[in-house]
Design a protein around this motif. Sequence first.
Motif, PDB file in Angstrom:
ATOM      1  N   GLU A  20       4.094   3.424  11.252  1.00 32.47           N
ATOM      2  CA  GLU A  20       4.398   4.283  10.118  1.00 32.47           C
ATOM      3  C   GLU A  20       5.528   3.707   9.277  1.00 32.47           C
ATOM      4  OE1 GLU A  20       5.569   9.004   9.398  1.00 32.47           O
ATOM      5  OE2 GLU A  20       6.120   7.990  11.257  1.00 32.47           O
ATOM      6  N   PRO A  74       8.081   5.715   7.133  1.00 29.47           N
ATOM      7  CA  PRO A  74       8.445   7.086   6.748  1.00 29.47           C
ATOM      8  C   PRO A  74       8.590   7.223   5.238  1.00 29.47           C
ATOM      9  CG  PRO A  74       9.746   6.352   8.617  1.00 29.47           C
ATOM     10  CD  PRO A  74       9.001   5.146   8.121  1.00 29.47           C
ATOM     11  N   ASN A  75       8.122   8.338   4.728  1.00 33.67           N
ATOM     12  CA  ASN A  75       8.159   8.598   3.291  1.00 33.67           C
ATOM     13  C   ASN A  75       9.574   8.999   2.879  1.00 33.67           C
ATOM     14  OD1 ASN A  75       7.773   9.349   0.660  1.00 33.67           O
ATOM     15  ND2 ASN A  75       6.334  10.993   1.092  1.00 33.67           N
ATOM     16  N   GLY A 115       5.609   5.171   1.430  1.00 35.21           N
ATOM     17  CA  GLY A 115       5.363   5.771   2.735  1.00 35.21           C
ATOM     18  C   GLY A 115       3.954   5.491   3.218  1.00 35.21           C
ATOM     19  N   ARG A 116       3.807   5.189   4.512  1.00 36.71           N
ATOM     20  CA  ARG A 116       2.507   4.956   5.143  1.00 36.71           C
ATOM     21  C   ARG A 116       2.412   5.824   6.385  1.00 36.71           C
ATOM     22  NH1 ARG A 116       2.003   2.479   1.332  1.00 36.71           N
ATOM     23  NH2 ARG A 116       0.798   4.355   0.968  1.00 36.71           N
ATOM     24  N   ALA A 117       1.303   6.531   6.534  1.00 35.71           N
ATOM     25  CA  ALA A 117       1.031   7.255   7.768  1.00 35.71           C
ATOM     26  C   ALA A 117       0.543   6.274   8.829  1.00 35.71           C
ATOM     27  CB  ALA A 117      -0.016   8.339   7.533  1.00 35.71           C
ATOM     28  N   TYR A 131       0.600  11.829  -0.629  1.00 33.29           N
ATOM     29  CA  TYR A 131       1.650  11.579   0.351  1.00 33.29           C
ATOM     30  C   TYR A 131       0.977  11.621   1.715  1.00 33.29           C
ATOM     31  CZ  TYR A 131       5.343  12.285  -3.106  1.00 33.29           C
ATOM     32  OH  TYR A 131       6.173  12.161  -4.187  1.00 33.29           O
ATOM     33  N   GLU A 132       0.700  10.457   2.273  1.00 37.01           N
ATOM     34  CA  GLU A 132      -0.159  10.381   3.451  1.00 37.01           C
ATOM     35  C   GLU A 132       0.330  11.266   4.597  1.00 37.01           C
ATOM     36  OE1 GLU A 132      -1.182   5.714   2.442  1.00 37.01           O
ATOM     37  OE2 GLU A 132      -0.350   6.241   4.396  1.00 37.01           O
ATOM     38  N   SER A 133       1.627  11.224   4.883  1.00 38.37           N
ATOM     39  CA  SER A 133       2.142  11.946   6.045  1.00 38.37           C
ATOM     40  C   SER A 133       2.293  13.440   5.793  1.00 38.37           C
ATOM     41  CB  SER A 133       3.484  11.349   6.485  1.00 38.37           C
ATOM     42  OG  SER A 133       3.301  10.020   6.936  1.00 38.37           O
ATOM     43  N   SER A 178      -2.984   0.071  12.767  1.00 38.02           N
ATOM     44  CA  SER A 178      -2.713   1.333  13.445  1.00 38.02           C
ATOM     45  C   SER A 178      -2.613   1.050  14.942  1.00 38.02           C
ATOM     46  CB  SER A 178      -3.836   2.342  13.175  1.00 38.02           C
ATOM     47  OG  SER A 178      -3.734   2.862  11.861  1.00 38.02           O
TER      48      SER A 178
END
Length: 395
Positions: free
Chosen positions: A282, A284-285, A138-140, A99-101, A169
Amino acid sequence: MSDRNQWGYFAEGTIHLICSSHNDIAWFDTPAATIEWRDQKSITPALERMAENDTVHFSMENVLYLLEYLERHPERKAEINQLVLDKRFDWGATYNQPYESLLSGEQLVRQTYFGRKLVKKLLPGADARVYYSPDIPGRAMQMPQILAKSGIPYMLISRHKPSLQYWYSPDGSKVLSWSMGHYAELRMFGHAFNSTFDKAVDRIQKDLQSWNDEYTQRQIPPHFAYLWSADYIPPHDFDSLIAQWNEMRQTQDAPKLQYSTPEQFLDAINAARPPLEELCGERPNIWLYIHGPTHHRAITAKREAGVLLPAAEMFWTIDALLEKSFAKYPVQAFNRAWTNTIYDDHGWGGNNGHITDEVFRQKLERARDLSEDLLRQSTAAIARRIQPGHGTPIT
């Protein structure tokens, strides 16, 4: 059957059949039971298939599974090394699929340190250039930056619209990202691929027609991919389909059909630097509710270790510079602490999840405790160098 000659933009292209197997560290069962299943039902059958047919390719999603397998089968290291060099066996470029974030920035960096860097060290001449994250929605924000600056140009995702895009980014770093829609999409096209040859051809032709305008407008090289992946599955046998397809190509202009890997597919796309859709920031997860609040002690230990470990590394470096030698720098202790603090992936819970969650918690608490010890040792070593003058030293 539809007119097979109407292949449009893809007539001289290539269709990549990518065989993989989505795995969590556990979820299927306990970590120990899942390691055994992954060995016996996915990786070993894949090696057997590749030994039988030198056109077969296979992909596993991260480096932790490679480490687990080699611990059980050290005698197969040379075989795996050669398959990776031959671009037939692809391993994901991160330690696992997090879970990246939920990770600190430095913990995310260590995913590549114990991913791509470890592959290059473990398998001489090999590399890992694709980040697999097909399950987590989800992506940070910084993940594309970390990947790009770690030499990992590609990202495979799902639970996202079928697409090719550049994911940025905020600093301008980017990776080429591919989503097939859902990693278990084979349930949508699999019935056709497992049916008659005519139905498989019809399905492929319809899929390519639906992408014809997008590829044409964006001048994307005529390469298309199917990801045959689901939870804990063995490699799929497309030998008969490919053989019949090759016979068909003797009489009509159809694209090639071949076993492949995500790296080979994305290399082919990236060669032309097409003007793909651009995303930034981002995602969000939406599974956040599962973990942060409901695994309080484990996640607290993870976050504490994420702060303490960089501090310990900094003070050990200061001590080494004062010593004018890194001979005493505790490399193995740091490696153990870092791999413990990033060990938990996205597969909390599941079958016998009370055991899996306890394994994750113990790893994270061990990482926190090791971090505290390393920080204490380094600051104490520096403090011992202080020679008090007049007065009473403050300690």
